[in-house]
Design a protein around this motif. Sequence first.
Motif, short mmCIF file in Angstrom:
data_model
loop_
_atom_site.label_atom_id
_atom_site.label_comp_id
_atom_site.label_asym_id
_atom_site.label_seq_id
_atom_site.Cartn_x
_atom_site.Cartn_y
_atom_site.Cartn_z
N LYS A 52 13.42 -7.93 1.09
CA LYS A 52 14.85 -7.60 1.20
C LYS A 52 15.00 -6.45 2.19
O LYS A 52 14.14 -5.57 2.27
N ARG A 53 16.12 -6.47 2.91
CA ARG A 53 16.37 -5.38 3.85
C ARG A 53 16.77 -4.11 3.08
O ARG A 53 17.41 -4.20 2.03
N ILE A 54 16.44 -2.98 3.66
CA ILE A 54 16.68 -1.69 2.98
C ILE A 54 18.18 -1.48 2.73
O ILE A 54 18.56 -0.79 1.79
N LYS A 55 19.01 -2.07 3.59
CA LYS A 55 20.45 -1.84 3.44
C LYS A 55 20.97 -2.37 2.08
O LYS A 55 22.02 -1.92 1.61
N TYR A 96 3.87 -0.93 8.24
CA TYR A 96 3.74 0.13 9.26
C TYR A 96 2.77 1.21 8.77
O TYR A 96 1.82 1.58 9.46
N PHE A 97 3.01 1.69 7.54
CA PHE A 97 2.15 2.76 7.01
C PHE A 97 0.74 2.24 6.71
O PHE A 97 -0.24 2.95 6.93
N ALA A 98 0.65 0.99 6.25
CA ALA A 98 -0.67 0.41 5.99
C ALA A 98 -1.49 0.32 7.28
O ALA A 98 -2.70 0.56 7.28
N ASP A 99 -0.82 -0.01 8.38
CA ASP A 99 -1.50 -0.09 9.68
C ASP A 99 -2.00 1.27 10.13
O ASP A 99 -3.07 1.38 10.72
N ILE A 100 -1.22 2.29 9.85
CA ILE A 100 -1.65 3.65 10.24
C ILE A 100 -2.89 4.06 9.46
O ILE A 100 -3.79 4.69 9.99
N PHE A 101 -2.95 3.64 8.19
CA PHE A 101 -4.15 3.94 7.38
C PHE A 101 -5.27 2.94 7.65
O PHE A 101 -6.36 3.09 7.11
N ASP A 102 -4.98 1.92 8.43
CA ASP A 102 -5.95 0.86 8.74
C ASP A 102 -6.51 0.26 7.44
O ASP A 102 -7.73 0.16 7.25
N ILE A 103 -5.62 -0.11 6.56
CA ILE A 103 -6.01 -0.61 5.24
C ILE A 103 -6.47 -2.08 5.32
O ILE A 103 -5.80 -2.91 5.96
N GLU A 104 -7.59 -2.34 4.68
CA GLU A 104 -8.07 -3.73 4.62
C GLU A 104 -7.28 -4.45 3.52
O GLU A 104 -6.75 -3.82 2.62
N ASN A 105 -7.23 -5.75 3.58
CA ASN A 105 -6.43 -6.54 2.63
C ASN A 105 -5.02 -5.97 2.51
O ASN A 105 -4.53 -5.68 1.41
N LYS A 106 -4.44 -5.79 3.68
CA LYS A 106 -3.14 -5.12 3.79
C LYS A 106 -2.07 -5.72 2.87
O LYS A 106 -1.43 -5.02 2.10
N LYS A 107 -1.93 -7.03 2.96
CA LYS A 107 -0.86 -7.70 2.21
C LYS A 107 -1.00 -7.47 0.70
O LYS A 107 -0.04 -7.12 0.01
N GLU A 108 -2.22 -7.66 0.24
CA GLU A 108 -2.51 -7.49 -1.20
C GLU A 108 -2.17 -6.07 -1.65
O GLU A 108 -1.53 -5.87 -2.67
N ARG A 109 -2.59 -5.10 -0.84
CA ARG A 109 -2.36 -3.69 -1.18
C ARG A 109 -0.86 -3.37 -1.19
O ARG A 109 -0.37 -2.67 -2.08
N ILE A 110 -0.13 -3.89 -0.19
CA ILE A 110 1.31 -3.62 -0.11
C ILE A 110 2.01 -4.18 -1.34
O ILE A 110 2.80 -3.49 -1.99
N LEU A 111 1.71 -5.42 -1.67
CA LEU A 111 2.38 -6.06 -2.81
C LEU A 111 2.04 -5.34 -4.12
O LEU A 111 2.91 -5.14 -4.97
N LYS A 112 0.79 -4.91 -4.22
CA LYS A 112 0.37 -4.21 -5.44
C LYS A 112 1.13 -2.87 -5.57
O LYS A 112 1.62 -2.51 -6.64
N LYS A 137 12.78 -4.56 6.49
CA LYS A 137 12.49 -4.99 5.11
C LYS A 137 11.46 -4.04 4.49
O LYS A 137 10.68 -3.42 5.22
N ALA A 138 11.47 -4.01 3.16
CA ALA A 138 10.54 -3.12 2.45
C ALA A 138 9.09 -3.40 2.88
O ALA A 138 8.31 -2.48 3.12
N TYR A 139 8.77 -4.69 3.01
CA TYR A 139 7.40 -5.07 3.38
C TYR A 139 7.04 -4.53 4.77
O TYR A 139 5.93 -4.05 5.01
N GLU A 140 8.02 -4.58 5.68
CA GLU A 140 7.76 -4.13 7.06
C GLU A 140 7.51 -2.62 7.11
O GLU A 140 6.65 -2.15 7.86
N ILE A 141 8.25 -1.89 6.30
CA ILE A 141 8.05 -0.43 6.23
C ILE A 141 6.63 -0.14 5.73
O ILE A 141 5.90 0.66 6.31
N MET A 142 6.27 -0.86 4.67
CA MET A 142 4.96 -0.64 4.07
C MET A 142 3.84 -1.07 5.03
O MET A 142 2.78 -0.45 5.09
#
Lengths: 258, 245
Positions: free
Chosen positions: B135-138, B106-122, B99-104
């Motif tokens: 939604k799935r990428i397919k 992954y990258f948020a974890d690599i950047f070790d972003i705080e408030n991950k969910k908020e940042r991804i949705l924004k 899913k789009a959120y899962e992809i994001m």
Amino acid sequence: MKSIFAVAEYIIKQNFRNKILNVLTIFSVFIIGFSLAISELAQESEIRMLKDFGLFSISLLSFIILLLSVTLQMFEETELKTMHIIMVKPIKRSEYLIGKYLGLIFTIFMNILLMLVILMLIIKLRNSDPWDLKLLLSAFFVFVSICIISSVAILFSVVATSVPGCILFIFFTYVLGHLTIHLKNLVMASENTLLKIIVDIIYYIVPNLELFNLKNKLETTYGLFEPSYIFLIFSYSILYIFIILLISIKYFEKKEFF
Amino acid sequence: MEIVIETQNLTKIYKPLDFWKKETQTGIKNINLTVYKGEVFGLLGLNGAGKTTLMKTILGLLQPTSGTLKIFGDSINNIKIRQRIGYMPELPYFPKYLKAYEIMEYFADIFDIENKKERILKTLEIVGLKGSEYKRIKSFSKGMQSRLGMAQALINDPDILFLDEPMSGLDPLGYKEMRDVLINLNKHGKTIFFNSHILSEVEKICDRVAVMHRGELKDVKKVKQIMQKYKSMEDYFIHNVKEKK
């Protein structure tokens, strides 16, 4: 450290969501279930037959799952260039490779665990004790041998320039890994020095997977399950994996992405 | 003005992949380029001109054969520098069954972003993927996949954004949406460095452009200067490429 787990988690998610791998897992469960039918053929040594066939299936199927997983990963990384995005992120290449390895072996661990549970249920159905330490140890060392071949798979996926080439090398290493000890025994009787040297080189470079093949010795009593042996082969596996991953990392750190 | 990218005589010569072959191929040759903070810099060139090679060399995906390269005054191999970079490749691909959120995530974890969910949705909202997070990428169209590619490049709120053919695979409406996103990011102080074939978009977005031809940097000019001297960006481009063919 967080990056390593992020990569591992991503690889696990990819593997568990992939339909091809899911179908293969279901197929594995059926094959293990099939050992019930095979054991029917053996009149007196039914349980032994069940365990032998079950462990053989676990070993072979977990290797196929590894091959398929590496193929899918490598295809996405090289052909679809997903690697380019990740290599620009603030992650060390060593962290990426270790995370990938951990994700890969966790996937295989879960598959082996599933197949083992099915096998134990079948043994229980046959009114035998499924909590047999030798069976569990044998299954564990199937996993360890797959961990070794996984490290080799990581190395080939880093070095190889094409997916088929990588898969072919992994396959040959797996086959050779089970043959080298027999080759060495055969050549010992030979007087051809060159042949001996060649076989010796192959013997020490290719992982000796037969060391972990405890399933054929389940009922023996002459030492294969002794703690010293277990310790020895476990140490060998750790050392081998460490060296192969180190070589992979060194190569990967200099790799260019065209 | 603060310099963001600085290259001096940057050269990349490709070695043959097979060890028994000898022919080498020049990817880029003696590139001297400076990109300043807050500008939108466009790289133009024909296919095979060396645009992607230059971008990949700047990003550390390729090792330069010679010359020097600095981003924010440091090496691209410095992890801290890469914290400040966003990169979107041409036609980005993501696993179809995630899913789009899962992809994001992954990258948020690599950047070790705080408030991950908020940042991804924004970030997904910025690129117009609000409502498609789970939604799935397919089920994504090409344009949506490109937007997700843009979203992953923005997850760390980068200071500089590298975009390789960002308009590739988009429809005319997609062009406009991508252009609006880039203009908006630039308004917020982001430096943008991108390759494109779509000259009309380059004209609308860029402050300065460079033309590459056969691995060499032929010209660097401000868009305003180009528009004063030539009728259009197309004329300028053809003038540079044809003349030096």
